[in-house]
Structure formats: C-alpha cells, structure tokens
Design an enzyme around this catalytic site. Structure first.
Site, PDB file in Angstrom:
ATOM      1  NE  ARG A 106      43.682  59.562  40.446  1.00  0.00           N
ATOM      2  CZ  ARG A 106      42.676  58.947  39.868  1.00  0.00           C
ATOM      3  NH1 ARG A 106      42.223  57.788  40.342  1.00  0.00           N
ATOM      4  NH2 ARG A 106      42.071  59.456  38.816  1.00  0.00           N
ATOM      5  CE  LYS A 141      48.343  33.025  46.732  1.00  0.00           C
ATOM      6  NZ  LYS A 141      48.173  32.007  45.675  1.00  0.00           N
ATOM      7  CE  LYS A 173      48.837  27.358  52.629  1.00  0.00           C
ATOM      8  NZ  LYS A 173      49.018  28.170  51.402  1.00  0.00           N
ATOM      9  CD  GLU A 202      48.565  23.189  50.995  1.00  0.00           C
ATOM     10  OE1 GLU A 202      48.164  24.123  50.288  1.00  0.00           O
ATOM     11  OE2 GLU A 202      49.760  23.007  51.287  1.00  0.00           O
ATOM     12  CG  ASP A 223      47.723  22.176  47.068  1.00  0.00           C
ATOM     13  OD1 ASP A 223      47.239  23.172  46.526  1.00  0.00           O
ATOM     14  OD2 ASP A 223      48.931  21.863  46.962  1.00  0.00           O
TER      15      ASP A 223
END
Length: 284
Positions: A106, A141, A173, A202, A223
């Site tokens: 597993r 992410k 940002k 950004e 953006d």
C-alpha cells in the site's frame, strides 16, 4: 529550476520513512499484524498492473519503500520513468518475502498512484500547448509532505517547476505590496534582502504592469488577464521581463492564453486536482 531525483534523494528517504511508520508503526518487522499470519519463510512473486493510461512517475519512491522495509526484495521494472503506459500494462514485479511484499504494497502504490497522477495531469496540459513556446508552471498548491515529490512528477509530465517554496524566489502579491507601500519599494527591498534571487510581482492592471516594468521585476504575473489583455501586455513589455499568466486557467481557456505570447502559465490544478492512477498488485 526543475527538480531531479538527485536533488531530492534525502527527501525521498525521509518521506518514505515517515509513510512506512504511518502505516506500520515504529516496528517495521512486526508492525503489520496481519502479515504475521503468513509463515516468515514463505516467498512470493507479485505483479503490479496499471489499469489506466498514464505517465509513470515515482519509481524511486517504490524502490525506497522496499529498500527500507526489506532490502532482499527484488524489483524488476518493465517501464521507464516518465513513459506513457496503456491500461492493463505490467509496470513491475516483486520477488521476496511474502510478508514484506504485502506489508509494503500500500505504501509503495500510494506513492506511485499519486505521483503518476500528477505526471499524467501535466502531460495532458503540456500536449495541449505543445505547438507554442509557453512553459506551464506548477504552484505551491501541493499535498502536504509531498511538495518535492509532486514537483518532480510535474517535470515527468512535461511541465515545469515554479519556485519550490518561499525560500528560493520572491513572489510579491497584493498584501506584500500594501505592506511595503508600493510595487517599486517592494522590488527594491527584495533585491536588497536577497541579491540574485528571482523577483516576481503579481499585477492586476496595466498601471501596475508599468510600475513593475519600471522597477525591473524579473517576472511579472498577470493575474486574471483575459487573452486580449495578455496580448497587449506582451506588446508593452517587449521582452523586458518574463510574463506569466495566472488565475482561472481551465481546459477551455488554456490554448488561447498560451497563444498570446506569454512566457509562462501557472496552473494550480497540475498538483492539487489530480485523480490517483488505478494500480493493482496480483500474486503469481
């Protein structure tokens, strides 16, 4: 910088160790109580099959699982890392202690199904824009604990790594800009704090784009600019900074955005919206 196996050998060792302890506990020999039902001397031969079309990534993690669990287990791979496989294709076979094969199954397949899913998603996106010069970038992410593993897998699917974390490049940002006072001041401070580190900012308007260009940002993230505005931004920048499109990128909008002439497109879905590849282990 695109991550390679050599860059993350230590990460692989520690991540696998953590994953084994999560599944088996601190005793890798007797922690799997179900495997204790099998005679210690019993040997087994297993085959791992992929049920989906997929790009395979994660062989080093599979190898490390059994290296830590039982170095006597023999692994025979029939596919190369980064290769495209068809449904019902055999990926590799295992020979060794039946206990070890069942105990490591597993954990090994968890790594392989997740990292192959990441590579497969990236391959899908990369193929859609192969006729352009754009580079598709991942983001931060990622699944906790699998940052470098997923970012490595991104490269196996034909996409590229953005910054690895908060330490290797600046990404300024809106909140950073507000705290510093202006785009130009934020960029000046960035160059002062860590000379030589890439500085990306950004922007959300053409006015901010002009400010970032004047302050000599290395990369400018546009953006949620639409395709027409991206074309205009490329004409304004004239190559004086790399341009990155970001925000709301979908399967339907990707190609149009790639054809605007931007240098990069960053897509969180490359790592956060993946579906595990279907794998199965069969004892022979």
């Amino acid at each position: 910088m695109n991550l390679t196996i050599d860059d993350i050998k230590q990460d692989i060792e520690s991540t696998v160790r953590w994953a084994l302890q999560e599944d088996i506990g601190s005793d890798l020999v007797s922690g799997d109580i179900t495997a204790q039902l099998i005679p210690e001397s019993k040997l087994a031969h297993a085959r791992i099959i992929c049920r989906d079309e997929a790009i395979i990534a994660g062989q080093a993690w599979v190898n490390e699982v059994f290296a830590q669990l039982d170095p006597t287990v023999e692994i025979s791979w029939f596919v190369e890392e980064g290769s495209l496989v068809k449904p019902n294709q055999t990926l590799f076979e295992l020979k060794g202690s039946a206990r070890s094969l069942l105990t490591g199954e597993r954990t090994a397949l968890n790594f392989l199904q997740t990292l192959s899913a990441t590579a497969t998603k990236c391959h899908f996106y990369a193929q859609k824009v192969a006729h352009t010069q754009v580079k598709l970038l991942d983001t931060r992410k990622t699944l906790p604990g699998l940052r470098t593993a997923q970012k490595y897998s991104v490269t196996q699917g034909g996409c590229h790594n953005h910054r690895i974390g908060l330490y290797d490049a600046f990404l300024i940002k809106e909140n950073h800009i507000n705290a510093c006072g202006s785009i130009s001041e934020a960029i000046v401070q960035a160059h002062r704090i860590a000379p030589g580190k890439p500085v990306e900012v950004e922007v959300e308007s053409f006015e901010e784009l002009d400010q970032a260009l004047s302050a000599k940002a290395d990369i400018i993230m546009l953006d949620n600019f639409g395709p027409n505005d991206l074309v205009k931004a490329v004409a304004i920048a004239q190559g004086s900074a790399k341009l990155e499109a970001s925000g709301g990128i979908t399967d339907e909008t990707l190609v149009a955005i790639a054809e605007t002439g931007v240098d990069y497109i960053s897509i969180g879905a490359l790592t956060k919206d993946v579906k595990a590849v279907d794998l199965s282990m069969r004892m022979l």
